[in-house]
Write a protein that holds these residues in place. Structure first.
Motif, PDB file in Angstrom:
ATOM      1  N   PHE A  32       0.830  -1.213   0.000  1.00 38.64           N
ATOM      2  CA  PHE A  32       0.000   0.000   0.000  1.00 38.64           C
ATOM      3  C   PHE A  32       0.863   1.261   0.000  1.00 38.64           C
ATOM      4  CE2 PHE A  32      -2.519   3.009   2.853  1.00 38.64           C
ATOM      5  CZ  PHE A  32      -3.225   3.549   1.796  1.00 38.64           C
ATOM      6  N   THR A  33       0.553   2.166  -0.910  1.00 40.14           N
ATOM      7  CA  THR A  33       1.262   3.447  -0.993  1.00 40.14           C
ATOM      8  C   THR A  33       0.252   4.593  -0.856  1.00 40.14           C
ATOM      9  OG1 THR A  33       2.815   2.427  -2.560  1.00 40.14           O
ATOM     10  CG2 THR A  33       2.842   4.833  -2.409  1.00 40.14           C
ATOM     11  N   PRO A  34       0.240   5.257   0.294  1.00 43.24           N
ATOM     12  CA  PRO A  34      -0.670   6.402   0.434  1.00 43.24           C
ATOM     13  C   PRO A  34      -0.042   7.669  -0.145  1.00 43.24           C
ATOM     14  CG  PRO A  34       0.357   5.867   2.555  1.00 43.24           C
ATOM     15  CD  PRO A  34       0.962   4.939   1.550  1.00 43.24           C
ATOM     16  N   THR A  35      -0.825   8.462  -0.856  1.00 49.00           N
ATOM     17  CA  THR A  35      -0.310   9.717  -1.430  1.00 49.00           C
ATOM     18  C   THR A  35      -1.383  10.803  -1.359  1.00 49.00           C
ATOM     19  OG1 THR A  35      -1.104   9.632  -3.731  1.00 49.00           O
ATOM     20  CG2 THR A  35       0.821   8.280  -3.211  1.00 49.00           C
ATOM     21  N   LEU A  36      -0.907  12.013  -1.660  1.00 46.05           N
ATOM     22  CA  LEU A  36      -1.828  13.143  -1.773  1.00 46.05           C
ATOM     23  C   LEU A  36      -2.126  13.416  -3.246  1.00 46.05           C
ATOM     24  CD1 LEU A  36      -0.108  15.648   0.717  1.00 46.05           C
ATOM     25  CD2 LEU A  36      -2.029  14.154   1.199  1.00 46.05           C
ATOM     26  N   PHE A  62      -5.601  10.891  -1.556  1.00 49.35           N
ATOM     27  CA  PHE A  62      -6.529  11.581  -0.662  1.00 49.35           C
ATOM     28  C   PHE A  62      -5.815  12.820  -0.126  1.00 49.35           C
ATOM     29  CE2 PHE A  62      -8.365  12.060   3.743  1.00 49.35           C
ATOM     30  CZ  PHE A  62      -9.588  12.574   3.311  1.00 49.35           C
ATOM     31  N   VAL A  63      -6.301  13.972  -0.516  1.00 50.38           N
ATOM     32  CA  VAL A  63      -5.702  15.219  -0.013  1.00 50.38           C
ATOM     33  C   VAL A  63      -6.319  15.446   1.372  1.00 50.38           C
ATOM     34  CG1 VAL A  63      -5.234  17.649  -0.470  1.00 50.38           C
ATOM     35  CG2 VAL A  63      -5.450  16.058  -2.377  1.00 50.38           C
ATOM     36  N   ASN A  64      -5.597  14.950   2.359  1.00 49.78           N
ATOM     37  CA  ASN A  64      -6.127  14.898   3.727  1.00 49.78           C
ATOM     38  C   ASN A  64      -6.150  16.284   4.372  1.00 49.78           C
ATOM     39  OD1 ASN A  64      -6.782  14.065   6.357  1.00 49.78           O
ATOM     40  ND2 ASN A  64      -4.609  13.872   6.873  1.00 49.78           N
ATOM     41  N   ASP A  94      -2.580  -2.007  -9.174  1.00 43.41           N
ATOM     42  CA  ASP A  94      -3.840  -2.750  -9.300  1.00 43.41           C
ATOM     43  C   ASP A  94      -5.052  -1.932  -8.891  1.00 43.41           C
ATOM     44  OD1 ASP A  94      -2.715  -5.517  -9.907  1.00 43.41           O
ATOM     45  OD2 ASP A  94      -1.587  -4.919  -8.129  1.00 43.41           O
ATOM     46  N   ILE A  95      -4.920  -1.198  -7.774  1.00 43.98           N
ATOM     47  CA  ILE A  95      -6.095  -0.482  -7.262  1.00 43.98           C
ATOM     48  C   ILE A  95      -5.738   0.954  -6.910  1.00 43.98           C
ATOM     49  CG2 ILE A  95      -7.730  -0.338  -5.321  1.00 43.98           C
ATOM     50  CD1 ILE A  95      -7.677  -3.380  -5.265  1.00 43.98           C
ATOM     51  N   LEU A  96      -6.568   1.861  -7.380  1.00 50.23           N
ATOM     52  CA  LEU A  96      -6.459   3.256  -6.961  1.00 50.23           C
ATOM     53  C   LEU A  96      -7.632   3.542  -6.039  1.00 50.23           C
ATOM     54  CD1 LEU A  96      -5.806   6.255  -6.932  1.00 50.23           C
ATOM     55  CD2 LEU A  96      -6.666   6.437  -9.268  1.00 50.23           C
ATOM     56  N   PHE A  97      -7.301   3.807  -4.791  1.00 54.64           N
ATOM     57  CA  PHE A  97      -8.341   4.146  -3.816  1.00 54.64           C
ATOM     58  C   PHE A  97      -8.461   5.664  -3.779  1.00 54.64           C
ATOM     59  CE2 PHE A  97      -9.466   4.434   0.931  1.00 54.64           C
ATOM     60  CZ  PHE A  97     -10.829   4.282   0.670  1.00 54.64           C
ATOM     61  N   PHE A  98      -9.644   6.164  -4.106  1.00 55.36           N
ATOM     62  CA  PHE A  98      -9.847   7.609  -4.263  1.00 55.36           C
ATOM     63  C   PHE A  98     -11.100   8.021  -3.475  1.00 55.36           C
ATOM     64  CE2 PHE A  98     -11.240  11.212  -7.158  1.00 55.36           C
ATOM     65  CZ  PHE A  98     -10.242  12.084  -6.755  1.00 55.36           C
ATOM     66  N   PRO A  99     -10.955   8.040  -2.150  1.00 54.74           N
ATOM     67  CA  PRO A  99     -12.142   8.292  -1.314  1.00 54.74           C
ATOM     68  C   PRO A  99     -12.401   9.786  -1.144  1.00 54.74           C
ATOM     69  CG  PRO A  99     -10.239   7.925   0.068  1.00 54.74           C
ATOM     70  CD  PRO A  99      -9.740   7.839  -1.342  1.00 54.74           C
ATOM     71  N   VAL A 140      -3.061   8.054   8.248  1.00 49.34           N
ATOM     72  CA  VAL A 140      -2.369   6.792   7.938  1.00 49.34           C
ATOM     73  C   VAL A 140      -2.958   5.659   8.791  1.00 49.34           C
ATOM     74  CG1 VAL A 140      -0.150   5.571   7.854  1.00 49.34           C
ATOM     75  CG2 VAL A 140      -0.267   7.956   7.131  1.00 49.34           C
ATOM     76  N   TYR A 141      -3.276   5.968  10.042  1.00 48.07           N
ATOM     77  CA  TYR A 141      -3.921   4.953  10.897  1.00 48.07           C
ATOM     78  C   TYR A 141      -5.235   4.498  10.266  1.00 48.07           C
ATOM     79  CZ  TYR A 141      -6.261   2.709  14.776  1.00 48.07           C
ATOM     80  OH  TYR A 141      -6.920   1.796  15.544  1.00 48.07           O
ATOM     81  N   ARG A 142      -6.027   5.466   9.858  1.00 48.48           N
ATOM     82  CA  ARG A 142      -7.337   5.159   9.257  1.00 48.48           C
ATOM     83  C   ARG A 142      -7.164   4.360   7.957  1.00 48.48           C
ATOM     84  NH1 ARG A 142     -12.142   3.504   8.772  1.00 48.48           N
ATOM     85  NH2 ARG A 142     -13.575   4.660   7.455  1.00 48.48           N
ATOM     86  N   LEU A 143      -6.202   4.770   7.135  1.00 49.12           N
ATOM     87  CA  LEU A 143      -5.998   4.064   5.861  1.00 49.12           C
ATOM     88  C   LEU A 143      -5.521   2.631   6.102  1.00 49.12           C
ATOM     89  CD1 LEU A 143      -4.419   6.968   3.755  1.00 49.12           C
ATOM     90  CD2 LEU A 143      -6.618   5.851   3.299  1.00 49.12           C
ATOM     91  N   LEU A 144      -4.645   2.466   7.096  1.00 52.73           N
ATOM     92  CA  LEU A 144      -4.163   1.101   7.387  1.00 52.73           C
ATOM     93  C   LEU A 144      -5.283   0.229   7.940  1.00 52.73           C
ATOM     94  CD1 LEU A 144      -0.577   1.627   8.870  1.00 52.73           C
ATOM     95  CD2 LEU A 144      -1.198   0.772   6.603  1.00 52.73           C
TER      96      LEU A 144
END
Ligand code: AMP
Length: 290
Positions: A32-36, A62-64, A94-99, A140-144
């Motif tokens: 998993f790679t989280p980004t803005l 996700f621009v947090n 494989d997956i782009l998560f865009f919440p 990051v906690y929430r995403l994990l």
């Protein structure tokens, strides 16, 4: 769920969780790679590494809002979804998560997990950007919690950030393993950053001063003390249109300034510099056992 030349764009937590459950049933590993967003080759190196080391790679954009202490910075943050998606497709993510914000913070963003970070969040970026790391830890906690990845990919570019996330993982006994990837630089040495695209032409050209200064410091570390080197660096960074906020040589584990290079086996120089109205950060490992 939209399918796009092999990349799945998922916008809801429930859909992502059900897809992840399926992967896990099949014993597939998840990176998993989280980004803005506003992706560049630096982000790409993280996702490529994730692809190499896992069966499934997930990238989130996700621009947090909770990690932006300046609302104007949040507003100005580049949002380039279509270009980002193309980059991810090219890499084979494989997956782009865009919440949206409601998906991430269904009960509002006021509630956040409390973790004792042993003061790691109080220095450097923490001192100049109050509340920033609370926001980073929260997201990051929430995403994990949502992704439950085997591996989490983060960049050395944000040295304090990955150190804090490692602390959070250790303290909360989260099962995900953090993998830190080296800083990807432009040909002239400027660390890649989504913010670089906001630099005017002349300032962009002169922004190589950050990397140049870090390199000079590394060359001089046998003959000068950390304090002398910080003075030297602050002076060198003080060119027209540039304003150093800090230049500090720290112990890479504790993030505290060191007095002598003999005091630690892991010494890192970290800096934040205003280049016009754009705030740039960079760092260099000066000494390490690894
Ligand atoms: P951001 O979108 O700025 O939050 O960055 C997402 C991730 O990419 C973070 O873990 C960053 O440290 C990492 N990253 C950003 N720039 C670079 C770079 N130039 N080289 C390597 N990793 C980077």
């Amino acid at each position: 769920m939209a399918r796009n030349k092999g990349i799945r764009v998922i916008e809801t937590v429930s859909e992502l969780q059900s897809v992840i459950r399926e992967f896990k049933k099949k014993k597939q590993t998840i990176g998993f790679t989280p980004t803005l967003g506003a992706l560049h080759e630096g982000h790409a190196t993280l996702i490529q590494r994730s692809k190499k080391e896992n069966d499934i790679s997930v990238c989130s954009i996700f621009v947090n809002p909770t990690q932006f202490n300046e609302k104007s910075d949040l507003k100005k943050y580049p949002r380039t979804f279509e270009a980002d998606k193309k980059i991810l497709e090219k890499i084979g993510c494989d997956i782009l998560f865009f919440p949206n914000e409601k998906e991430i913070y269904p009960n509002g963003s006021d509630y956040a997990i409390k973790v004792n970070l042993d003061g790691l969040d109080k220095r450097m970026e923490g001192a100049f950007r109050p509340g920033h790391f609370e926001g980073v830890v929260q997201v990051v906690y929430r995403l994990l919690e949502i992704v439950k990845a085997h591996h989490l990919y983060m960049g050395q570019k944000d040295f304090q950030q990955f150190t804090i996330i490692q602390k959070m993982i250790d303290k909360l006994k989260i099962k995900t393993k953090l993998v830190v990837c080296p800083i990807k630089r432009e040909k002239d040495g400027l660390a890649m950053s989504s913010r670089n695209r906001r630099l005017g032409k002349t300032i962009r050209k002169n922004a190589i001063i950050l990397n140049k200064t870090l390199k000079s410091v590394k060359l001089k570390m046998d003959s000068q003390s950390p304090e002398e080197l910080c003075q030297f660096a602050l002076h060198k960074l003080n060119i027209i249109d540039f304003k150093p906020e800090y230049f500090i040589i720290i112990d890479g584990y504790k993030l505290t300034p060191i007095r002598s290079f003999d005091d630690t086996e892991y010494a890192v120089a970290c800096t934040a510099v205003w280049a016009g109205d754009v705030r740039l950060i960079d760092n260099m490992i000066l000494k390490s056992k690894k």
